[in-house]
Design a protein around this motif. Structure first.
Motif, PDB file in Angstrom:
ATOM      1  N   UNK A 168       0.834  -1.197   0.000  1.00  0.00           N
ATOM      2  CA  UNK A 168       0.000   0.000   0.000  1.00  0.00           C
ATOM      3  C   UNK A 168       0.871   1.251   0.000  1.00  0.00           C
ATOM      4  N   UNK A 169       2.003   1.167   0.640  1.00  0.00           N
ATOM      5  CA  UNK A 169       2.951   2.279   0.677  1.00  0.00           C
ATOM      6  C   UNK A 169       4.341   1.728   0.400  1.00  0.00           C
ATOM      7  N   UNK A 170       5.098   2.481  -0.386  1.00  0.00           N
ATOM      8  CA  UNK A 170       6.437   2.044  -0.762  1.00  0.00           C
ATOM      9  C   UNK A 170       7.356   3.251  -0.768  1.00  0.00           C
ATOM     10  N   UNK A 171       8.462   3.141  -0.067  1.00  0.00           N
ATOM     11  CA  UNK A 171       9.449   4.217  -0.025  1.00  0.00           C
ATOM     12  C   UNK A 171      10.723   3.705  -0.683  1.00  0.00           C
ATOM     13  N   UNK A 172      11.222   4.463  -1.622  1.00  0.00           N
ATOM     14  CA  UNK A 172      12.452   4.095  -2.317  1.00  0.00           C
ATOM     15  C   UNK A 172      13.370   5.312  -2.388  1.00  0.00           C
ATOM     16  N   UNK A 173      14.653   5.055  -2.443  1.00  0.00           N
ATOM     17  CA  UNK A 173      15.629   6.129  -2.682  1.00  0.00           C
ATOM     18  C   UNK A 173      15.864   6.222  -4.175  1.00  0.00           C
ATOM     19  N   UNK A 174      16.256   7.406  -4.592  1.00  0.00           N
ATOM     20  CA  UNK A 174      16.556   7.615  -6.014  1.00  0.00           C
ATOM     21  C   UNK A 174      17.515   6.544  -6.520  1.00  0.00           C
ATOM     22  N   UNK A 175      17.198   5.993  -7.700  1.00  0.00           N
ATOM     23  CA  UNK A 175      18.063   4.981  -8.297  1.00  0.00           C
ATOM     24  C   UNK A 175      17.650   3.545  -8.000  1.00  0.00           C
ATOM     25  N   UNK A 176      16.797   3.362  -6.996  1.00  0.00           N
ATOM     26  CA  UNK A 176      16.345   2.003  -6.674  1.00  0.00           C
ATOM     27  C   UNK A 176      15.217   1.577  -7.604  1.00  0.00           C
ATOM     28  N   UNK A 177      14.810   0.321  -7.461  1.00  0.00           N
ATOM     29  CA  UNK A 177      13.711  -0.195  -8.267  1.00  0.00           C
ATOM     30  C   UNK A 177      12.452  -0.285  -7.413  1.00  0.00           C
ATOM     31  N   UNK A 178      11.314  -0.040  -8.037  1.00  0.00           N
ATOM     32  CA  UNK A 178      10.027  -0.205  -7.353  1.00  0.00           C
ATOM     33  C   UNK A 178       9.221  -1.263  -8.103  1.00  0.00           C
ATOM     34  N   UNK A 179       8.655  -2.195  -7.336  1.00  0.00           N
ATOM     35  CA  UNK A 179       7.788  -3.229  -7.916  1.00  0.00           C
ATOM     36  C   UNK A 179       6.436  -3.154  -7.251  1.00  0.00           C
ATOM     37  N   UNK A 180       5.396  -2.933  -8.066  1.00  0.00           N
ATOM     38  CA  UNK A 180       4.043  -2.803  -7.560  1.00  0.00           C
ATOM     39  C   UNK A 180       3.236  -3.985  -8.097  1.00  0.00           C
ATOM     40  N   UNK A 181       2.464  -4.595  -7.198  1.00  0.00           N
ATOM     41  CA  UNK A 181       1.733  -5.802  -7.579  1.00  0.00           C
ATOM     42  C   UNK A 181       0.238  -5.583  -7.538  1.00  0.00           C
ATOM     43  N   UNK A 182      -0.445  -6.282  -8.436  1.00  0.00           N
ATOM     44  CA  UNK A 182      -1.899  -6.145  -8.543  1.00  0.00           C
ATOM     45  C   UNK A 182      -2.523  -7.493  -8.868  1.00  0.00           C
ATOM     46  N   UNK A 183      -3.487  -7.886  -8.051  1.00  0.00           N
ATOM     47  CA  UNK A 183      -4.272  -9.092  -8.335  1.00  0.00           C
ATOM     48  C   UNK A 183      -5.688  -8.660  -8.705  1.00  0.00           C
ATOM     49  N   UNK A 184      -6.164  -9.007  -9.897  1.00  0.00           N
ATOM     50  CA  UNK A 184      -7.488  -8.557 -10.318  1.00  0.00           C
ATOM     51  C   UNK A 184      -8.595  -9.265  -9.556  1.00  0.00           C
ATOM     52  N   UNK A 185      -9.797  -8.727  -9.712  1.00  0.00           N
ATOM     53  CA  UNK A 185     -10.978  -9.365  -9.126  1.00  0.00           C
ATOM     54  C   UNK A 185     -11.150 -10.755  -9.732  1.00  0.00           C
ATOM     55  N   UNK A 186     -11.746 -11.634  -8.991  1.00  0.00           N
ATOM     56  CA  UNK A 186     -12.002 -12.990  -9.470  1.00  0.00           C
ATOM     57  C   UNK A 186     -12.858 -12.919 -10.731  1.00  0.00           C
ATOM     58  N   UNK A 187     -12.413 -13.629 -11.754  1.00  0.00           N
ATOM     59  CA  UNK A 187     -13.180 -13.641 -12.995  1.00  0.00           C
ATOM     60  C   UNK A 187     -12.789 -12.568 -13.990  1.00  0.00           C
TER      61      UNK A 187
END
Lengths: 117, 112
Positions: free
Chosen positions: A9-28
């Motif tokens: 829900x919240x992600x803190x990164x320093x400049x130059x790092x990688x961010x990975x955001x995940x999403x699971x869709x609704x069933x169906x």
């Protein structure tokens, strides 16, 4: 009946790092969309995916950003070498399969707030 | 290009007042859909309504009602007898053959 799930829900990164955001869709739901919301702005479309396919990435920055929706597992939005301007809320939405995908109702997840220090 | 304009940036009303949020759109598509979403202070986006371009009937759902007028390219949203829980940012959005386009939102504050 679980809705669209996003983590973290919240992600803190320093400049130059990688961010990975995940999403699971609704069933169906087999269509996934990613949006970015800057402060005091509406949502801006980034990319539309179906399983194992990117259908429309017209809103995605050309560099550092990528998205995937594998056969198994959640959709991932990846931002490499983050910069301060990437700080925003990133929302994922899903919809049912349709011949006119953009016209189906999109149900949104709670968003990931990315802060780049 | 598709465009959605929500001219009201912020609105403040006293509880129990009626309030109308304006939405004007531009599109060249003959078939399109209009949406309203609510974003409460907790930050999630809640779907409220979807309306297609061929259905100009007004819709009412409890205290919420929507007025779609193709002649003026507007899809306005009215909350009757507003409550504090209605305080949120409301977004109007448009989808045709291209991705969903959002307006910048109207921040509604309902004061007790």
């Amino acid at each position: 009946n679980a809705g669209v799930m996003q983590n973290p829900r919240h992600l803190v990164r320093r400049r130059g790092q990688e961010a990975r955001l995940r999403c699971s869709p609704m069933k169906g739901h087999s269509h996934v969309y990613w949006y970015r919301q800057l402060p005091e702005e509406g949502l801006k479309f980034m990319v539309y995916l179906q399983k194992e396919n990117i259908i429309d990435e017209s809103g995605m920055p050309k560099e550092r950003f990528s998205a995937e929706f594998p056969k198994e597992g959640p959709s991932i939005l990846r931002i490499q070498q983050v910069v301060r301007g990437d700080s925003a809320a990133y929302f994922c939405a899903s919809s049912l399969a349709s011949g006119t995908p953009y016209q189906e109702t999109q149900y949104f997840g709670p968003g990931t707030r990315l802060l780049v220090l | 290009a598709q465009k959605v304009t929500q001219a009201q940036t912020e609105i403040s009303v006293v509880e129990k007042e009626d309030v109308t949020l304006d939405c004007v759109y531009e599109t060249r598509d003959t078939t399109y859909y209009l949406f309203w979403y609510k974003q409460p202070p907790s930050g999630e986006l809640v779907f409220l309504i979807r309306r297609n371009s061929f259905d100009e009937q007004n819709e009412i759902s409890g205290r919420y009602s929507w007025n779609f007028q193709k002649s003026t390219s507007s899809f306005n949203f009215t909350i009757t007898a507003s409550q504090v829980v209605d305080s949120a940012v409301y977004f109007c959005a448009l989808a045709g053959n291209t991705p969903l386009v959002f307006g910048k939102g109207t921040r509604l504050s309902v004061i007790a």
